[in-house]
Design a protein around this motif. Structure first.
Motif, PDB file in Angstrom:
ATOM      1  N   PHE A  84      -5.778   8.766   5.258  1.00 39.33           N
ATOM      2  CA  PHE A  84      -6.399   8.218   4.055  1.00 39.33           C
ATOM      3  C   PHE A  84      -6.399   9.294   2.976  1.00 39.33           C
ATOM      4  O   PHE A  84      -7.028  10.345   3.136  1.00 39.33           O
ATOM      5  CB  PHE A  84      -7.836   7.778   4.338  1.00 39.33           C
ATOM      6  CG  PHE A  84      -7.959   6.715   5.394  1.00 39.33           C
ATOM      7  CD1 PHE A  84      -7.983   5.376   5.059  1.00 39.33           C
ATOM      8  CD2 PHE A  84      -8.044   7.071   6.734  1.00 39.33           C
ATOM      9  CE1 PHE A  84      -8.093   4.398   6.037  1.00 39.33           C
ATOM     10  CE2 PHE A  84      -8.164   6.104   7.725  1.00 39.33           C
ATOM     11  CZ  PHE A  84      -8.184   4.767   7.372  1.00 39.33           C
ATOM     12  N   ALA A  85      -5.689   9.058   1.886  1.00 36.18           N
ATOM     13  CA  ALA A  85      -5.639  10.026   0.783  1.00 36.18           C
ATOM     14  C   ALA A  85      -4.876   9.418  -0.382  1.00 36.18           C
ATOM     15  O   ALA A  85      -4.143   8.435  -0.226  1.00 36.18           O
ATOM     16  CB  ALA A  85      -4.965  11.327   1.227  1.00 36.18           C
ATOM     17  N   GLY A  86      -5.045  10.002  -1.568  1.00 36.82           N
ATOM     18  CA  GLY A  86      -4.205   9.688  -2.722  1.00 36.82           C
ATOM     19  C   GLY A  86      -4.104   8.237  -3.107  1.00 36.82           C
ATOM     20  O   GLY A  86      -3.001   7.706  -3.232  1.00 36.82           O
ATOM     21  N   GLY A  87      -5.250   7.567  -3.332  1.00 37.80           N
ATOM     22  CA  GLY A  87      -5.222   6.147  -3.629  1.00 37.80           C
ATOM     23  C   GLY A  87      -5.247   5.812  -5.103  1.00 37.80           C
ATOM     24  O   GLY A  87      -5.299   6.676  -5.968  1.00 37.80           O
ATOM     25  N   LYS A  88      -5.217   4.529  -5.384  1.00 38.71           N
ATOM     26  CA  LYS A  88      -5.366   4.030  -6.742  1.00 38.71           C
ATOM     27  C   LYS A  88      -6.811   4.182  -7.199  1.00 38.71           C
ATOM     28  O   LYS A  88      -7.095   4.552  -8.336  1.00 38.71           O
ATOM     29  CB  LYS A  88      -4.928   2.562  -6.813  1.00 38.71           C
ATOM     30  CG  LYS A  88      -5.114   1.907  -8.172  1.00 38.71           C
ATOM     31  CD  LYS A  88      -4.181   2.500  -9.208  1.00 38.71           C
ATOM     32  CE  LYS A  88      -4.333   1.800 -10.541  1.00 38.71           C
ATOM     33  NZ  LYS A  88      -3.416   2.354 -11.564  1.00 38.71           N
ATOM     34  N   LEU A  89      -7.726   3.846  -6.296  1.00 38.98           N
ATOM     35  CA  LEU A  89      -9.156   3.941  -6.557  1.00 38.98           C
ATOM     36  C   LEU A  89      -9.779   4.725  -5.412  1.00 38.98           C
ATOM     37  O   LEU A  89     -10.099   4.163  -4.376  1.00 38.98           O
ATOM     38  CB  LEU A  89      -9.783   2.544  -6.655  1.00 38.98           C
ATOM     39  CG  LEU A  89      -9.189   1.606  -7.711  1.00 38.98           C
ATOM     40  CD1 LEU A  89      -9.673   0.173  -7.492  1.00 38.98           C
ATOM     41  CD2 LEU A  89      -9.554   2.088  -9.110  1.00 38.98           C
ATOM     42  N   GLY A  90      -9.908   6.003  -5.561  1.00 40.47           N
ATOM     43  CA  GLY A  90     -10.348   6.830  -4.441  1.00 40.47           C
ATOM     44  C   GLY A  90      -9.179   7.108  -3.521  1.00 40.47           C
ATOM     45  O   GLY A  90      -8.039   7.272  -3.963  1.00 40.47           O
ATOM     46  N   ASP A  91      -9.435   7.130  -2.211  1.00 37.62           N
ATOM     47  CA  ASP A  91      -8.357   7.328  -1.250  1.00 37.62           C
ATOM     48  C   ASP A  91      -7.664   6.007  -0.947  1.00 37.62           C
ATOM     49  O   ASP A  91      -8.137   4.936  -1.330  1.00 37.62           O
ATOM     50  CB  ASP A  91      -8.902   7.938   0.046  1.00 37.62           C
ATOM     51  CG  ASP A  91      -9.252   9.407  -0.110  1.00 37.62           C
ATOM     52  OD1 ASP A  91      -8.672  10.052  -1.007  1.00 37.62           O
ATOM     53  OD2 ASP A  91     -10.108   9.897   0.647  1.00 37.62           O
ATOM     54  N   ALA A  92      -6.523   6.092  -0.247  1.00 37.51           N
ATOM     55  CA  ALA A  92      -5.758   4.906   0.138  1.00 37.51           C
ATOM     56  C   ALA A  92      -5.367   5.017   1.603  1.00 37.51           C
ATOM     57  O   ALA A  92      -5.445   6.089   2.222  1.00 37.51           O
ATOM     58  CB  ALA A  92      -4.506   4.768  -0.736  1.00 37.51           C
ATOM     59  N   PHE A  93      -4.926   3.908   2.159  1.00 33.66           N
ATOM     60  CA  PHE A  93      -4.534   3.799   3.557  1.00 33.66           C
ATOM     61  C   PHE A  93      -3.024   4.002   3.666  1.00 33.66           C
ATOM     62  O   PHE A  93      -2.250   3.183   3.188  1.00 33.66           O
ATOM     63  CB  PHE A  93      -4.944   2.416   4.060  1.00 33.66           C
ATOM     64  CG  PHE A  93      -4.776   2.196   5.535  1.00 33.66           C
ATOM     65  CD1 PHE A  93      -5.136   3.161   6.454  1.00 33.66           C
ATOM     66  CD2 PHE A  93      -4.277   0.990   6.004  1.00 33.66           C
ATOM     67  CE1 PHE A  93      -5.001   2.933   7.809  1.00 33.66           C
ATOM     68  CE2 PHE A  93      -4.129   0.754   7.355  1.00 33.66           C
ATOM     69  CZ  PHE A  93      -4.494   1.730   8.268  1.00 33.66           C
ATOM     70  N   TYR A  94      -2.607   5.123   4.266  1.00 35.60           N
ATOM     71  CA  TYR A  94      -1.189   5.391   4.471  1.00 35.60           C
ATOM     72  C   TYR A  94      -0.712   4.654   5.713  1.00 35.60           C
ATOM     73  O   TYR A  94      -1.274   4.822   6.802  1.00 35.60           O
ATOM     74  CB  TYR A  94      -0.951   6.886   4.673  1.00 35.60           C
ATOM     75  CG  TYR A  94      -0.790   7.688   3.413  1.00 35.60           C
ATOM     76  CD1 TYR A  94       0.468   8.080   2.980  1.00 35.60           C
ATOM     77  CD2 TYR A  94      -1.892   8.062   2.661  1.00 35.60           C
ATOM     78  CE1 TYR A  94       0.621   8.839   1.825  1.00 35.60           C
ATOM     79  CE2 TYR A  94      -1.751   8.820   1.510  1.00 35.60           C
ATOM     80  CZ  TYR A  94      -0.494   9.206   1.099  1.00 35.60           C
ATOM     81  OH  TYR A  94      -0.345   9.944  -0.043  1.00 35.60           O
ATOM     82  N   THR A  95       0.330   3.843   5.572  1.00 31.51           N
ATOM     83  CA  THR A  95       0.910   3.143   6.716  1.00 31.51           C
ATOM     84  C   THR A  95       2.392   3.490   6.819  1.00 31.51           C
ATOM     85  O   THR A  95       3.046   3.777   5.817  1.00 31.51           O
ATOM     86  CB  THR A  95       0.760   1.619   6.571  1.00 31.51           C
ATOM     87  OG1 THR A  95       1.411   1.193   5.371  1.00 31.51           O
ATOM     88  CG2 THR A  95      -0.708   1.229   6.503  1.00 31.51           C
ATOM     89  N   THR A  96       2.924   3.445   8.036  1.00 32.87           N
ATOM     90  CA  THR A  96       4.337   3.749   8.263  1.00 32.87           C
ATOM     91  C   THR A  96       4.929   2.741   9.223  1.00 32.87           C
ATOM     92  O   THR A  96       4.231   2.154  10.050  1.00 32.87           O
ATOM     93  CB  THR A  96       4.527   5.157   8.848  1.00 32.87           C
ATOM     94  OG1 THR A  96       3.788   5.256  10.075  1.00 32.87           O
ATOM     95  CG2 THR A  96       4.036   6.225   7.882  1.00 32.87           C
ATOM     96  N   GLY A  97       6.223   2.522   9.127  1.00 32.74           N
ATOM     97  CA  GLY A  97       6.919   1.574   9.988  1.00 32.74           C
ATOM     98  C   GLY A  97       7.490   2.234  11.221  1.00 32.74           C
ATOM     99  O   GLY A  97       7.062   3.313  11.646  1.00 32.74           O
ATOM    100  N   ALA A  98       8.483   1.563  11.835  1.00 31.28           N
ATOM    101  CA  ALA A  98       9.125   2.071  13.039  1.00 31.28           C
ATOM    102  C   ALA A  98       9.762   3.424  12.747  1.00 31.28           C
ATOM    103  O   ALA A  98      10.144   3.706  11.597  1.00 31.28           O
ATOM    104  CB  ALA A  98      10.176   1.068  13.511  1.00 31.28           C
ATOM    105  N   PRO A  99       9.890   4.292  13.760  1.00 31.47           N
ATOM    106  CA  PRO A  99       9.613   4.028  15.183  1.00 31.47           C
ATOM    107  C   PRO A  99       8.189   4.339  15.610  1.00 31.47           C
ATOM    108  O   PRO A  99       7.869   4.195  16.792  1.00 31.47           O
ATOM    109  CB  PRO A  99      10.592   4.983  15.877  1.00 31.47           C
ATOM    110  CG  PRO A  99      10.669   6.149  14.952  1.00 31.47           C
ATOM    111  CD  PRO A  99      10.580   5.578  13.568  1.00 31.47           C
ATOM    112  N   PHE A 100       7.329   4.777  14.696  1.00 27.85           N
ATOM    113  CA  PHE A 100       5.959   5.122  15.062  1.00 27.85           C
ATOM    114  C   PHE A 100       5.008   4.508  14.052  1.00 27.85           C
ATOM    115  O   PHE A 100       4.491   5.185  13.173  1.00 27.85           O
ATOM    116  CB  PHE A 100       5.807   6.650  15.099  1.00 27.85           C
ATOM    117  CG  PHE A 100       4.549   7.113  15.770  1.00 27.85           C
ATOM    118  CD1 PHE A 100       4.386   6.957  17.144  1.00 27.85           C
ATOM    119  CD2 PHE A 100       3.525   7.692  15.033  1.00 27.85           C
ATOM    120  CE1 PHE A 100       3.221   7.395  17.776  1.00 27.85           C
ATOM    121  CE2 PHE A 100       2.354   8.126  15.646  1.00 27.85           C
ATOM    122  CZ  PHE A 100       2.211   7.981  17.031  1.00 27.85           C
ATOM    123  N   PRO A 101       4.791   3.198  14.153  1.00 28.21           N
ATOM    124  CA  PRO A 101       4.006   2.494  13.125  1.00 28.21           C
ATOM    125  C   PRO A 101       2.539   2.910  13.130  1.00 28.21           C
ATOM    126  O   PRO A 101       1.916   3.065  14.179  1.00 28.21           O
ATOM    127  CB  PRO A 101       4.165   1.025  13.519  1.00 28.21           C
ATOM    128  CG  PRO A 101       4.449   1.058  14.984  1.00 28.21           C
ATOM    129  CD  PRO A 101       5.255   2.296  15.212  1.00 28.21           C
TER     130      PRO A 101
END
Length: 332
Positions: free
Chosen positions: A82-99
């Motif tokens: 969680f960091a670097g958001g539009k409003l406060g922090d944001a939720f970093y998500t990633t796809g395969a191979p390690f979602p």
């Protein structure tokens, strides 16, 4: 209102030379002006109602895994950050191979999503997305989902919102998807890579706000992707995921950041959606508004343009020569 802040300040500066001074302080948006405040004789004051946004029934600021509304906290899968958001922090998500994504267990997910018949007053979903890739035809980047409709495994169960969803040709076009393409809604405006995009889906079953039941707003308060049909889905007992579709997380996990996603169990108005977008700046929920409309005093100048000053009534200086009328308006 916020878009007019700079123009309003300029207008006030011009008015300073046109009338007698009064000492005090006013607040305009995030700007505070102290000292001598003056208005010209042709200024008029009247009450206006502020734009209010009711609390969502579910939502997440995504500064962490705690729900902002509804009590639907989520479990972090594979340690997203969680960091670097539009409003406060944001939720970093990633796809395969390690979602990396968030998951709400199936018992609570059923309470969260329900069936389409549980939403007689419609549905609104709004949030900010920062995509870092564009999926292909058989890819997909999910914002919120409680079913793998991407793979069509469960008929009409549940819904999914994201971009590049299967059946819609991939790419960066936000889509609210149920099992039938004809009952789904795809935006005709694409997201922009590597920047924050505002996305809002609205289902308006009674057509209170437009000519179509479903529509999507992307980076503006202009409707796009209109669908003249009601979405249909049945209740699901599957998990509800943030940043991924159920069961196929690797291929459908959103790649990038998600921030400030909220769900209303009714259709927001155009004005409320515009307030959420806020000219591209976004707003934190809940929006602090006064208990009455007297804090919102529009000023109309010689150009017949309307502006609104926002703040407590005490922060406004009565117009010289019209103070009695001002006091009548604010009830002082």
């Amino acid at each position: 209102m916020r878009l007019l802040t700079a123009l309003l300040i300029t207008s006030l500066a011009v008015l300073l030379a046109l009338s007698s001074p009064a000492l005090g302080q006013i607040t305009i948006g995030k700007y505070r002006i102290s000292g001598t405040v003056e208005f010209s004789a042709d200024v008029e004051i009247e009450e206006v109602d502020p734009v209010t946004i009711p609390d969502p029934y579910a939502g997440w600021k995504l500064d962490d895994n705690t729900a902002a509304y509804g009590g639907f906290d989520f479990t972090e899968i594979n340690s997203p950050t969680f960091a670097g958001g539009k409003l406060g922090d944001a939720f970093y998500t990633t796809g395969a191979p390690f979602p990396r994504y968030g998951r709400i267990d199936n018992a609570n997910a059923g309470l969260l999503v329900g069936a389409s018949t549980d939403f007689p007053n419609g549905l609104t979903i709004a949030g900010w997305v920062y995509p870092t890739d564009s999926p292909g035809v058989f890819g997909g980047r999910t914002y919120l989902s409680n079913n793998d409709v991407f793979k069509g495994l469960n008929g009409s169960v549940g819904w999914q919102i994201g971009n590049g969803l299967d059946g819609f040709g991939g790419g960066l076009f936000p889509t609210f998807r149920v099992s039938s393409n004809a009952l789904s809604c795809k935006s005709t405006t694409a997201l922009t890579l590597d920047t924050w995009n505002f996305v809002c889906y609205r289902w308006d079953p009674d057509k209170n706000n437009g000519m179509d039941e479903q529509e999507i707003f992307v980076n503006s308060s202009t409707r796009t992707g209109l669908t003249a049909a009601n979405p249909v889905w049945s209740a699901s007992t599957r998990n509800f995921n943030i940043g991924s579709a159920d069961d196929h997380a690797g291929s459908t996990t959103f790649a990038g950041r998600l921030d400030a996603f909220y769900i209303w169990n009714f259709d927001l108005t155009d004005a409320q959606i515009a307030e959420l977008y806020n000219g591209g700046d976004g707003v934190e929920l809940p929006i602090a508004v006064p208990q009455d409309a007297t804090s919102f005093i529009p000023i109309r100048g010689a150009a017949e343009s309307f502006y609104a000053l926002r703040g407590a009534p005490e922060s406004f200086i009565p117009i010289r020569g019209s103070s009695e009328r001002f006091r009548q308006i604010i009830g002082k």
